[in-house]
Design a protein around this motif. Structure first.
Motif, PDB file in Angstrom:
ATOM      1  N   GLN A 114      40.438  13.559  37.673  1.00 57.31           N
ATOM      2  CA  GLN A 114      41.846  13.958  37.630  1.00 57.31           C
ATOM      3  C   GLN A 114      42.783  12.767  37.864  1.00 57.31           C
ATOM      4  O   GLN A 114      42.365  11.698  38.266  1.00 57.31           O
ATOM      5  CB  GLN A 114      42.113  15.019  38.704  1.00 57.31           C
ATOM      6  CG  GLN A 114      41.248  16.252  38.585  1.00 57.31           C
ATOM      7  CD  GLN A 114      41.531  17.041  37.327  1.00 57.31           C
ATOM      8  OE1 GLN A 114      42.677  17.206  36.941  1.00 57.31           O
ATOM      9  NE2 GLN A 114      40.478  17.515  36.675  1.00 57.31           N
ATOM     10  N   SER A 115      44.060  13.028  37.647  1.00 58.65           N
ATOM     11  CA  SER A 115      45.108  12.027  37.874  1.00 58.65           C
ATOM     12  C   SER A 115      45.359  11.863  39.376  1.00 58.65           C
ATOM     13  O   SER A 115      44.858  12.658  40.186  1.00 58.65           O
ATOM     14  CB  SER A 115      46.389  12.470  37.181  1.00 58.65           C
ATOM     15  OG  SER A 115      46.963  13.547  37.882  1.00 58.65           O
ATOM     16  N   PRO A 116      46.163  10.885  39.776  1.00 60.17           N
ATOM     17  CA  PRO A 116      46.475  10.689  41.196  1.00 60.17           C
ATOM     18  C   PRO A 116      47.101  11.916  41.860  1.00 60.17           C
ATOM     19  O   PRO A 116      46.960  12.084  43.072  1.00 60.17           O
ATOM     20  CB  PRO A 116      47.456   9.516  41.186  1.00 60.17           C
ATOM     21  CG  PRO A 116      47.075   8.733  39.985  1.00 60.17           C
ATOM     22  CD  PRO A 116      46.682   9.775  38.959  1.00 60.17           C
ATOM     23  N   SER A 117      47.740  12.779  41.106  1.00 58.99           N
ATOM     24  CA  SER A 117      48.326  13.974  41.729  1.00 58.99           C
ATOM     25  C   SER A 117      47.257  14.880  42.342  1.00 58.99           C
ATOM     26  O   SER A 117      47.553  15.673  43.228  1.00 58.99           O
ATOM     27  CB  SER A 117      49.171  14.751  40.722  1.00 58.99           C
ATOM     28  OG  SER A 117      48.355  15.272  39.696  1.00 58.99           O
ATOM     29  N   SER A 118      46.007  14.726  41.924  1.00 57.83           N
ATOM     30  CA  SER A 118      44.934  15.569  42.460  1.00 57.83           C
ATOM     31  C   SER A 118      44.557  15.202  43.896  1.00 57.83           C
ATOM     32  O   SER A 118      43.857  15.959  44.558  1.00 57.83           O
ATOM     33  CB  SER A 118      43.692  15.482  41.569  1.00 57.83           C
ATOM     34  OG  SER A 118      43.136  14.189  41.640  1.00 57.83           O
ATOM     35  N   ILE A 119      45.024  14.062  44.386  1.00 55.99           N
ATOM     36  CA  ILE A 119      44.667  13.662  45.746  1.00 55.99           C
ATOM     37  C   ILE A 119      45.814  13.856  46.735  1.00 55.99           C
ATOM     38  O   ILE A 119      45.752  13.371  47.866  1.00 55.99           O
ATOM     39  CB  ILE A 119      44.148  12.214  45.798  1.00 55.99           C
ATOM     40  CG1 ILE A 119      45.207  11.227  45.332  1.00 55.99           C
ATOM     41  CG2 ILE A 119      42.851  12.081  45.026  1.00 55.99           C
ATOM     42  CD1 ILE A 119      44.883   9.790  45.668  1.00 55.99           C
ATOM     43  N   LYS A 120      46.833  14.597  46.333  1.00 50.35           N
ATOM     44  CA  LYS A 120      47.946  14.852  47.241  1.00 50.35           C
ATOM     45  C   LYS A 120      47.469  15.515  48.530  1.00 50.35           C
ATOM     46  O   LYS A 120      47.923  15.193  49.619  1.00 50.35           O
ATOM     47  CB  LYS A 120      49.006  15.711  46.568  1.00 50.35           C
ATOM     48  CG  LYS A 120      49.790  14.989  45.509  1.00 50.35           C
ATOM     49  CD  LYS A 120      50.808  15.929  44.880  1.00 50.35           C
ATOM     50  CE  LYS A 120      51.552  15.265  43.763  1.00 50.35           C
ATOM     51  NZ  LYS A 120      52.502  16.185  43.122  1.00 50.35           N
ATOM     52  N   GLY A 121      46.530  16.442  48.405  1.00 50.01           N
ATOM     53  CA  GLY A 121      45.988  17.110  49.590  1.00 50.01           C
ATOM     54  C   GLY A 121      45.249  16.139  50.499  1.00 50.01           C
ATOM     55  O   GLY A 121      45.325  16.241  51.726  1.00 50.01           O
ATOM     56  N   ASP A 122      44.521  15.184  49.909  1.00 51.02           N
ATOM     57  CA  ASP A 122      43.810  14.174  50.692  1.00 51.02           C
ATOM     58  C   ASP A 122      44.800  13.308  51.469  1.00 51.02           C
ATOM     59  O   ASP A 122      44.597  13.023  52.653  1.00 51.02           O
ATOM     60  CB  ASP A 122      42.972  13.267  49.791  1.00 51.02           C
ATOM     61  CG  ASP A 122      41.838  13.989  49.090  1.00 51.02           C
ATOM     62  OD1 ASP A 122      41.467  15.099  49.520  1.00 51.02           O
ATOM     63  OD2 ASP A 122      41.315  13.432  48.113  1.00 51.02           O
ATOM     64  N   ILE A 123      45.855  12.897  50.806  1.00 54.15           N
ATOM     65  CA  ILE A 123      46.874  12.055  51.441  1.00 54.15           C
ATOM     66  C   ILE A 123      47.543  12.820  52.571  1.00 54.15           C
ATOM     67  O   ILE A 123      47.730  12.303  53.675  1.00 54.15           O
ATOM     68  CB  ILE A 123      47.913  11.584  50.402  1.00 54.15           C
ATOM     69  CG1 ILE A 123      47.243  10.705  49.340  1.00 54.15           C
ATOM     70  CG2 ILE A 123      49.066  10.847  51.074  1.00 54.15           C
ATOM     71  CD1 ILE A 123      48.066  10.503  48.086  1.00 54.15           C
ATOM     72  N   ASN A 124      47.883  14.070  52.303  1.00 52.26           N
ATOM     73  CA  ASN A 124      48.517  14.889  53.322  1.00 52.26           C
ATOM     74  C   ASN A 124      47.595  15.082  54.519  1.00 52.26           C
ATOM     75  O   ASN A 124      48.018  14.941  55.667  1.00 52.26           O
ATOM     76  CB  ASN A 124      48.947  16.228  52.723  1.00 52.26           C
ATOM     77  CG  ASN A 124      49.750  17.045  53.700  1.00 52.26           C
ATOM     78  OD1 ASN A 124      49.201  17.861  54.423  1.00 52.26           O
ATOM     79  ND2 ASN A 124      51.044  16.802  53.719  1.00 52.26           N
ATOM     80  N   LEU A 125      46.333  15.395  54.273  1.00 49.80           N
ATOM     81  CA  LEU A 125      45.377  15.603  55.357  1.00 49.80           C
ATOM     82  C   LEU A 125      45.211  14.343  56.199  1.00 49.80           C
ATOM     83  O   LEU A 125      45.202  14.408  57.438  1.00 49.80           O
ATOM     84  CB  LEU A 125      44.024  16.037  54.794  1.00 49.80           C
ATOM     85  CG  LEU A 125      42.904  16.232  55.812  1.00 49.80           C
ATOM     86  CD1 LEU A 125      43.268  17.330  56.810  1.00 49.80           C
ATOM     87  CD2 LEU A 125      41.604  16.551  55.100  1.00 49.80           C
ATOM     88  N   ALA A 126      45.098  13.199  55.560  1.00 50.98           N
ATOM     89  CA  ALA A 126      44.930  11.943  56.301  1.00 50.98           C
ATOM     90  C   ALA A 126      46.139  11.658  57.186  1.00 50.98           C
ATOM     91  O   ALA A 126      45.987  11.235  58.340  1.00 50.98           O
ATOM     92  CB  ALA A 126      44.684  10.782  55.344  1.00 50.98           C
ATOM     93  N   THR A 127      47.348  11.897  56.678  1.00 53.69           N
ATOM     94  CA  THR A 127      48.540  11.620  57.484  1.00 53.69           C
ATOM     95  C   THR A 127      48.738  12.675  58.572  1.00 53.69           C
ATOM     96  O   THR A 127      49.175  12.343  59.672  1.00 53.69           O
ATOM     97  CB  THR A 127      49.796  11.468  56.607  1.00 53.69           C
ATOM     98  OG1 THR A 127      49.926  12.591  55.740  1.00 53.69           O
ATOM     99  CG2 THR A 127      49.727  10.192  55.771  1.00 53.69           C
ATOM    100  N   VAL A 128      48.397  13.928  58.299  1.00 50.39           N
ATOM    101  CA  VAL A 128      48.446  14.965  59.348  1.00 50.39           C
ATOM    102  C   VAL A 128      47.485  14.587  60.468  1.00 50.39           C
ATOM    103  O   VAL A 128      47.833  14.662  61.655  1.00 50.39           O
ATOM    104  CB  VAL A 128      48.118  16.365  58.774  1.00 50.39           C
ATOM    105  CG1 VAL A 128      47.791  17.360  59.877  1.00 50.39           C
ATOM    106  CG2 VAL A 128      49.263  16.881  57.927  1.00 50.39           C
ATOM    107  N   ASN A 129      46.262  14.171  60.111  1.00 50.78           N
ATOM    108  CA  ASN A 129      45.280  13.766  61.120  1.00 50.78           C
ATOM    109  C   ASN A 129      45.770  12.564  61.919  1.00 50.78           C
ATOM    110  O   ASN A 129      45.575  12.498  63.134  1.00 50.78           O
ATOM    111  CB  ASN A 129      43.934  13.437  60.470  1.00 50.78           C
ATOM    112  CG  ASN A 129      43.212  14.668  59.985  1.00 50.78           C
ATOM    113  OD1 ASN A 129      43.524  15.790  60.372  1.00 50.78           O
ATOM    114  ND2 ASN A 129      42.243  14.467  59.111  1.00 50.78           N
TER     115      ASN A 129
END
Length: 121
Positions: A89-104
């Motif tokens: 997928q495109s970079p938009s598919s990792i938005k959840g990963d980015i959000n999870l890492a910053t929440v953590n």
């Protein structure tokens, strides 16, 4: 505020596409303890570095790291492998990963207060 630096590459996509995904996904401190921890390092504004590495080629996974610095000193960081969605997928598919890492990251920073540890090690 936070100074945000985005680097890395995502399977040959333009950096602007990667940057857009990161800007839409970075979590901010929200809880009382998270905000208390942030205010401890807020002046001058801290520097957050988001680094994404996703090699070109279908089926290859990448990694994500988020690092927070204050006054030129390392404060805390999070690192994780990208989810399987990133394989095709495109970079938009990792938005959840980015959000999870910053929440953590914010949650782990706040836990320093609850455990009576210094915010900046």
């Amino acid at each position: 505020g936070i100074l945000l630096h985005i680097d890395g590459s995502y399977a040959g996509y333009p950096h602007s596409v990667l940057r857009h995904a990161v800007l839409q996904s970075v979590a901010c401190p929200v809880g009382e303890t998270e905000l208390q921890a942030f205010h401890t390092i807020a002046v001058p504004p801290p520097h957050m570095r988001v680094s994404i590495k996703r090699p070109a080629g279908q089926g290859r996974l990448g990694s994500l790291s988020v690092t927070l610095f204050s006054q030129g000193r390392f404060v805390i960081g999070e690192r994780m492998a990208l989810t399987s969605f990133s394989r095709t997928q495109s970079p938009s598919s990792i938005k959840g990963d980015i959000n999870l890492a910053t929440v953590n990251l914010w949650n782990d920073l706040a836990s320093r207060i609850t455990h009576n540890k210094p915010i900046i090690p």
